[in-house]
Design a protein around this motif. Structure first.
Motif, PDB file in Angstrom:
ATOM      1  N   SER A  41       0.831  -1.210   0.000  1.00  0.00           N
ATOM      2  CA  SER A  41       0.000   0.000   0.000  1.00  0.00           C
ATOM      3  C   SER A  41       0.861   1.254   0.000  1.00  0.00           C
ATOM      4  O   SER A  41       0.513   2.254  -0.636  1.00  0.00           O
ATOM      5  N   GLN A  83      -8.428   0.742  -1.115  1.00  0.00           N
ATOM      6  CA  GLN A  83      -8.754  -0.434  -0.311  1.00  0.00           C
ATOM      7  C   GLN A  83      -9.931  -0.060   0.614  1.00  0.00           C
ATOM      8  O   GLN A  83     -10.898  -0.787   0.731  1.00  0.00           O
ATOM      9  N   ASP A 169      -5.956  -1.414  -5.026  1.00  0.00           N
ATOM     10  CA  ASP A 169      -5.363  -1.951  -3.795  1.00  0.00           C
ATOM     11  C   ASP A 169      -6.358  -2.904  -3.137  1.00  0.00           C
ATOM     12  O   ASP A 169      -7.349  -2.486  -2.564  1.00  0.00           O
ATOM     13  N   GLU A 170      -6.087  -4.181  -3.233  1.00  0.00           N
ATOM     14  CA  GLU A 170      -6.932  -5.248  -2.692  1.00  0.00           C
ATOM     15  C   GLU A 170      -8.402  -5.069  -3.082  1.00  0.00           C
ATOM     16  O   GLU A 170      -9.283  -5.030  -2.217  1.00  0.00           O
TER      17      GLU A 170
HETATM   18 MG   LIG Z   1      -2.019  -2.692   2.177  1.00  0.00          MG
END
Ligand SMILES: [Mg+2]
Ligand SMILES: Nc1ncnc2c1ncn2[C@@H]1O[C@H](COP(=O)(O)OP(=O)(O)OP(=O)(O)O)[C@@H](O)[C@H]1O
Length: 317
Positions: A41, A83, A169-170
């Motif tokens: 991240s 995320q 991100d994810e």
């Molecule tokens: Mg992360």
């Protein structure tokens, strides 16, 4: 082409990114994997301009750039789907999509909502989301909100001259299997418009989607692997990829060591074993590996061998 050279980032007491070399070409999907706290991240936030690096270089088409904030990164075509989602729940979908860019719809001092709705509808069509743009965002499901975020990022197409790099991100962490499949299908279609950097803990997902995978551990890139045949190609959606190298090269590399899913413990989880089998069939080619992570790779191999969930790879591997 977007490039990071020897990029460094420190927080008080934490060396979060250590001499990261990274690149992504037009139309590529690049995966980023690693354990919790590996620096994924942080790397995304540096690319997005939310954090400033302490050392190294960011190059876009060979030119060094420096972003003081995300807005400057966006002006260069870098967009991020967070995320933790960033949409404001009590605004409508169209207000969220054009948040901060409402000026383009102002006529004689007032916002032309009809025009904004029409423009929002066009953005939503890019992500195949057929909803009323005047819907209040909080009424949408998580997956729908994520698509709205992606649509919002894609407004950069109309604002920026150069290529887009979109950071995910994810994105799959709370999606159902069907929703993940839909998202992947969409990303594969959108590579004609943008490159993607995709962060996930789930190795099988990263392998399914990516052209190249960077493996991070303790703030470093410890492995880079490429799909056999190299680069973005027509076989991206195939589960049995062509090309590649021998199984032993891949299974024996440090590649799988930092890619154990969140649920893993001392035992080899089935998903890790499945990922290992798929690596053996996939044609991924390690292009760089780090000797320091090899003992852990061997440990994973041992625990895989002990686990009943993990039998030997099939004969066709
Ligand atoms: Mg992360
Ligand atoms: N704002 C911050 N201030 C101080 N330390 C930070 C900050 N952000 C991240 N870190 C630290 O930097 C390291 C890398 O964190 P990062 O969030 O980038 O990891 P990650 O790979 O994304 O992990 P996860 O898989 O859990 O999301 C960790 O040790 C983390 O505690």
């Amino acid at each position: 082409m977007y490039e990071l050279k020897s990029l460094d980032k420190k927080f008080p007491g934490v060396h979060a990114l250590k001499a990261i070399d990274f690149h992504i070409k037009r139309g590529e999907i690049v995966g980023l994997v690693g354990e919790n706290g590996a620096g994924k991240s942080t790397l995304m936030k540096v690319i997005y301009g939310a954090y400033q690096p302490d050392g190294g270089q960011i190059l876009i088409n060979g030119d060094a750039v420096r972003f003081a904030n995300p807005r400057q990164a966006m002006e260069k075509g870098i967009g991020m789907v967070f995320q933790e989602q960033s949409l404001i729940p009590n605004l409508t979908v169209m207000e969220n999509i054009f948040l901060g860019y409402e000026q383009q719809f102002v006529r004689l001092g007032v916002i032309n909502w009809k025009e904004m709705a029409k423009a929002a509808k066009a953005q939503l069509a890019k992500v195949k989301l057929d909803i009323d743009p005047s819907t209040v965002t909080s009424k949408l499901s998580f997956a729908q909100r994520q698509l709205v975020e992606l649509a919002k990022v894609l407004t950069l197409e109309e604002r920026v001259d150069g290529d887009l790099v979109i950071l995910l991100d994810e994105p799959t962490s709370v999606l159902s299997k069907d929703e993940v499949e839909l998202l992947f299908k969409l990303v594969r279609e959108l590579v004609t418009r943008a490159s993607f950097i995709f962060v996930s803990h789930r190795m099988d997902e990263v392998m399914e989607l990516s052209d190249r995978i960077y493996v991070m551990k303790d703030g470093q890139v410890v492995d880079v692997v490429e799909r056999g045949g190299g680069g973005a190609d027509a076989n991206r959606s195939s589960t049995r990829w062509s090309g590649g190298t021998s199984t032993s090269n891949i299974i024996g590399s440090s590649f799988k060591s930092p890619t154990i899913p969140r649920e893993s413990s001392s035992k080899c989880p089935a998903s890790t074993c499945q990922a290992a089998r798929r690596i053996s069939r996939s044609g991924f080619t390690p292009v760089r590996s780090c000797a320091s992570s090899e003992p852990k790779a061997r440990a994973v191999k041992r625990s895989c061998a002990q686990s009943t969930a993990c039998s030997a790879p099939p004969a066709d591997a």
